[in-house]
Design a protein around this motif. Structure first.
Motif, PDB file in Angstrom:
ATOM      1  N   ARG A   1     -20.111 119.561  58.122  1.00  0.00           N
ATOM      2  CA  ARG A   1     -20.338 120.309  56.882  1.00  0.00           C
ATOM      3  C   ARG A   1     -20.873 119.404  55.784  1.00  0.00           C
ATOM      4  O   ARG A   1     -21.226 119.892  54.712  1.00  0.00           O
TER       5      ARG A   1
ATOM      6  N   ARG B   1     -23.200 117.447  53.459  1.00  0.00           N
ATOM      7  CA  ARG B   1     -24.563 117.856  53.102  1.00  0.00           C
ATOM      8  C   ARG B   1     -25.610 116.951  53.726  1.00  0.00           C
ATOM      9  O   ARG B   1     -26.595 117.397  54.315  1.00  0.00           O
TER      10      ARG B   1
ATOM     11  N   ARG C   1     -25.666 117.227  57.567  1.00  0.00           N
ATOM     12  CA  ARG C   1     -26.285 118.498  57.931  1.00  0.00           C
ATOM     13  C   ARG C   1     -27.821 118.366  57.885  1.00  0.00           C
ATOM     14  O   ARG C   1     -28.539 118.764  58.783  1.00  0.00           O
ATOM     15  N   ARG C   2     -28.279 117.752  56.790  1.00  0.00           N
ATOM     16  CA  ARG C   2     -29.726 117.594  56.600  1.00  0.00           C
ATOM     17  C   ARG C   2     -30.312 116.727  57.716  1.00  0.00           C
ATOM     18  O   ARG C   2     -31.355 117.051  58.294  1.00  0.00           O
TER      19      ARG C   2
ATOM     20  N   ASN D   1     -30.498 118.628  60.930  1.00  0.00           N
ATOM     21  CA  ASN D   1     -31.590 119.594  60.858  1.00  0.00           C
ATOM     22  C   ASN D   1     -32.933 118.921  61.076  1.00  0.00           C
ATOM     23  O   ASN D   1     -33.772 119.422  61.825  1.00  0.00           O
ATOM     24  N   VAL D   2     -33.131 117.773  60.408  1.00  0.00           N
ATOM     25  CA  VAL D   2     -34.409 117.079  60.539  1.00  0.00           C
ATOM     26  C   VAL D   2     -34.619 116.638  61.993  1.00  0.00           C
ATOM     27  O   VAL D   2     -35.722 116.750  62.532  1.00  0.00           O
TER      28      VAL D   2
ATOM     29  N   GLU E   1     -33.466 118.124  64.627  1.00  0.00           N
ATOM     30  CA  GLU E   1     -33.834 119.315  65.402  1.00  0.00           C
ATOM     31  C   GLU E   1     -35.293 119.702  65.152  1.00  0.00           C
ATOM     32  O   GLU E   1     -36.015 120.079  66.081  1.00  0.00           O
ATOM     33  N   GLU E   2     -35.715 119.593  63.895  1.00  0.00           N
ATOM     34  CA  GLU E   2     -37.109 119.925  63.581  1.00  0.00           C
ATOM     35  C   GLU E   2     -38.068 119.029  64.368  1.00  0.00           C
ATOM     36  O   GLU E   2     -39.049 119.493  64.951  1.00  0.00           O
ATOM     37  N   MET E   3     -37.760 117.730  64.383  1.00  0.00           N
ATOM     38  CA  MET E   3     -38.654 116.797  65.063  1.00  0.00           C
ATOM     39  C   MET E   3     -38.614 116.996  66.569  1.00  0.00           C
ATOM     40  O   MET E   3     -39.588 116.747  67.272  1.00  0.00           O
TER      41      MET E   3
ATOM     42  N   ILE F   1     -38.369 119.863  67.973  1.00  0.00           N
ATOM     43  CA  ILE F   1     -39.305 120.974  68.215  1.00  0.00           C
ATOM     44  C   ILE F   1     -40.742 120.470  68.115  1.00  0.00           C
ATOM     45  O   ILE F   1     -41.581 120.785  68.948  1.00  0.00           O
ATOM     46  N   ALA F   2     -41.019 119.637  67.105  1.00  0.00           N
ATOM     47  CA  ALA F   2     -42.395 119.187  66.882  1.00  0.00           C
ATOM     48  C   ALA F   2     -42.880 118.289  68.009  1.00  0.00           C
ATOM     49  O   ALA F   2     -44.054 118.320  68.356  1.00  0.00           O
TER      50      ALA F   2
ATOM     51  N   ARG G   1     -36.116 114.405  51.770  1.00  0.00           N
ATOM     52  CA  ARG G   1     -36.185 115.116  53.039  1.00  0.00           C
ATOM     53  C   ARG G   1     -37.457 114.732  53.821  1.00  0.00           C
ATOM     54  O   ARG G   1     -37.399 114.479  55.015  1.00  0.00           O
TER      55      ARG G   1
ATOM     56  N   GLN H   1     -37.746 112.809  57.350  1.00  0.00           N
ATOM     57  CA  GLN H   1     -38.482 113.434  58.447  1.00  0.00           C
ATOM     58  C   GLN H   1     -39.468 112.430  59.063  1.00  0.00           C
ATOM     59  O   GLN H   1     -39.590 112.341  60.280  1.00  0.00           O
TER      60      GLN H   1
ATOM     61  N   THR I   1     -45.288 115.302  62.015  1.00  0.00           N
ATOM     62  CA  THR I   1     -44.956 115.945  60.742  1.00  0.00           C
ATOM     63  C   THR I   1     -46.191 116.456  60.007  1.00  0.00           C
ATOM     64  O   THR I   1     -46.057 117.255  59.091  1.00  0.00           O
TER      65      THR I   1
END
Lengths: 198, 326
Positions: free
Chosen positions: B107, B109, B112-113, B116-117, B119-121, B123-124, B167, B171, B273
């Motif tokens: 939890r 902050r 978490r960020r 998330n980053v 997970e984004e990478m 996917i990319a 952010r 990334q 990115t």
């Protein structure tokens, strides 16, 4: 003996196109599954995005009492995008569906952009832990959608290259492999992020 | 130059460097043979009078083949041993560096960020989501990737990296680490370290010969024993020199390979990115930060090649990382 050999050769020659067709069919299936899978990646993120928005609005409601219209517009956009997503299930890659989804998604993005711009003038809301977390999650799903869209569009391009090139183009229609549509962001306001100045 | 071109160039250069590395190993074998052949030549020729034809020539296939086989085998065994040592998956490395795995439901902050980053990478870049470790005690801005394959890879960041970057910058850094995972840089690095150790092992054997001969010279009384010890001394020193020189050049090449992989990773970060400002901003921020990219964990020195920014301050003859302002 000789006739047997000739028959074998003839059969072999006749079989060659059959194998070519089988190979083509299988490669089309493989490429189609690839872009469908890529779409599923987008879909997961869209669903999460549309699930988060009601929470966001619920959190903001008690702070942004004067922005009822904006909040309603966000919810509206979210609802129509969610239903566009529902109706896209099983129809991924079809031009109309993808276009509807893209424009609904654009509505959501611009609505959220306006919402976050307005929220800047509510410092209490800005320091709400729940709000910050929701904003982070929404930012993340937005960029996940963007990256997943890239790979979906790549997969669609590979599939279309196959469908359009010879000799697959002769068979693709007969086998029911229409061209797929990419997922494009059409409106300009998502391409250029909203500039906010104070 | 666009990022695809930069990637191609970095890959091409790496190939050449790895080839040089192979040549270096071959050179070590030939040089070791020369030392041995010269020693034998010296021994044999001192027993014969000069009028007669010497029974040995300097190049002798029957001596060369076993020498090559033994030296090659030694290098192979030593590098295999080293690689086995390094083989602990990414988790082991991350834990040794003082990392703590971030739980999926965190939890916090910043955590978490970061998740998330990552997970984004993922996917990319199309790489499975790795485990994420944070080094709580580290204030500097740095990150590393470890592991042999994409499935056992981990990404670790310092607390400073997690909290002080924006952010987009975060990334960029994470995308850089994903490039290391995707391009198999950790495996390449491990292999190079193994080979390097193999070459240095030859130097170690030479040194051992030298020391043994040195001790034997003090103990031995009779003349012939002393002479033999002297020859061994020279041979040991020769082998040691060959191994050390080989090791020095191998180290240079390894550092150069490392640098190329960093360029490749930066170019890939931009590809993933589509935002050159992220990684660029992160590098500049490291430059402006008072602790820079320093990492204090004691294990970090052994793992310095894994890091995104230089883990230690002070000038180095062999920087493995490109200078951000260069």
């Amino acid at each position: 003996m000789n006739t047997l050999l000739i028959i074998l050769v003839v059969v072999a020659i006749l079989l060659i196109p059959v194998f070519i067709v089988i190979g083509l069919y299988n490669s089309l299936v493989k490429l189609r599954n690839r872009y469908k899978n890529a779409f599923a990646q987008i879909d997961v993120q869209l669903k999460r995005r549309y699930d988060l928005i009601p929470n966001l609005v619920e959190t903001a409601k008690s702070y942004m009492t004067h922005e009822r219209e904006t909040l309603e517009a966000v919810i509206q956009a979210r609802n129509s995008a969610a239903s566009a997503r529902e109706s896209a299930q099983g129809h991924e890659g079809e031009a109309e569906v993808m276009l509807a989804l893209a424009s609904a998604e654009n509505q959501v993005s611009s609505g959220l952009g306006r919402f976050f711009a307005l929220s800047e003038s509510y410092p209490e809301l800005r320091s709400n832990e729940n709000m910050l977390q929701l904003q982070e999650e929404l930012t993340s799903t937005e960029s996940k959608v963007a990256f997943a869209r890239q790979s979906y569009n790549d997969a669609v391009m590979n599939f279309n290259n196959r469908v359009e090139s010879f000799p697959a183009n002769l068979l693709a229609n007969a086998f029911g492999f229409p061209q797929a549509s990419s997922f494009e962001v059409s409106s300009d306001d998502e391409r250029d992020p909203v500039k906010v100045s104070f | 130059m666009d990022f695809f071109e930069q990637q191609d160039q970095a890959r091409k250069k790496t190939k050449w460097l790895v080839l040089y590395f192979g040549l270096g190993i071959a050179g070590t074998i030939v040089a070791t043979y020369s030392v041995i052949a010269a020693t034998r030549f010296y021994i044999v020729s001192s027993d014969y009078d000069l009028q007669r034809q010497l029974p040995v020539s300097l190049f002798d296939l029957e001596l060369f083949l076993p020498t090559a086989a033994v030296v090659g085998l030694l290098i192979l065994l030593a590098s295999g041993y080293k690689m086995l040592q390094l083989q602990g998956g990414g988790r082991v490395v991350a834990q040794e560096l003082g990392g703590r795995e971030i739980a999926h439901g965190s939890r916090d902050r910043h955590e978490r960020r970061l998740l998330n980053v990552v997970e984004e990478m993922s996917i990319a870049s199309g790489v499975p989501v790795p485990s994420v470790y944070v080094m709580d005690g580290e204030d500097g801005i740095n990150a590393f990737a470890a592991g042999r394959t994409t499935s056992d890879a981990v990404i670790g960041v310092t607390r400073g990296c997690m909290q002080k970057l924006t952010r987009d910058e975060l990334q960029g850094v994470i995308a850089h680490e994903f490039s290391h995972i995707l391009n198999g840089d950790m495996r390449l690095n491990m292999r190079l370290m193994g080979w390097l150790f193999g070459i240095l092992f030859i130097a170690l054997i030479g040194e051992m010969c030298f020391r043994l001969a040195l001790r034997a010279r003090w103990i031995g009384n009779d003349r012939s024993g002393a002479a033999a010890a002297l020859v061994m001394l020279a041979a040991g020193a020769g082998v040691w020199l060959v191994g050390s020189l080989g090791g020095f050049f191998a180290n240079l090449i390894k550092a150069a390979v490392s640098r190329e992989r960093e360029y490749l990773a930066d170019a890939s970060a931009v590809q993933f990115t589509r935002n050159p400002d992220g990684i660029g901003g992160a590098l500049l921020r490291i430059g402006g930060h008072k602790r820079g990219s320093q990492v204090g964990a004691p294990m970090a020195r052994d793992a310095s090649h894994l890091f995104f920014g230089a883990a230690f301050q002070g000038p180095s003859l062999l920087p493995t990382l490109p200078c951000p302002y260069g």
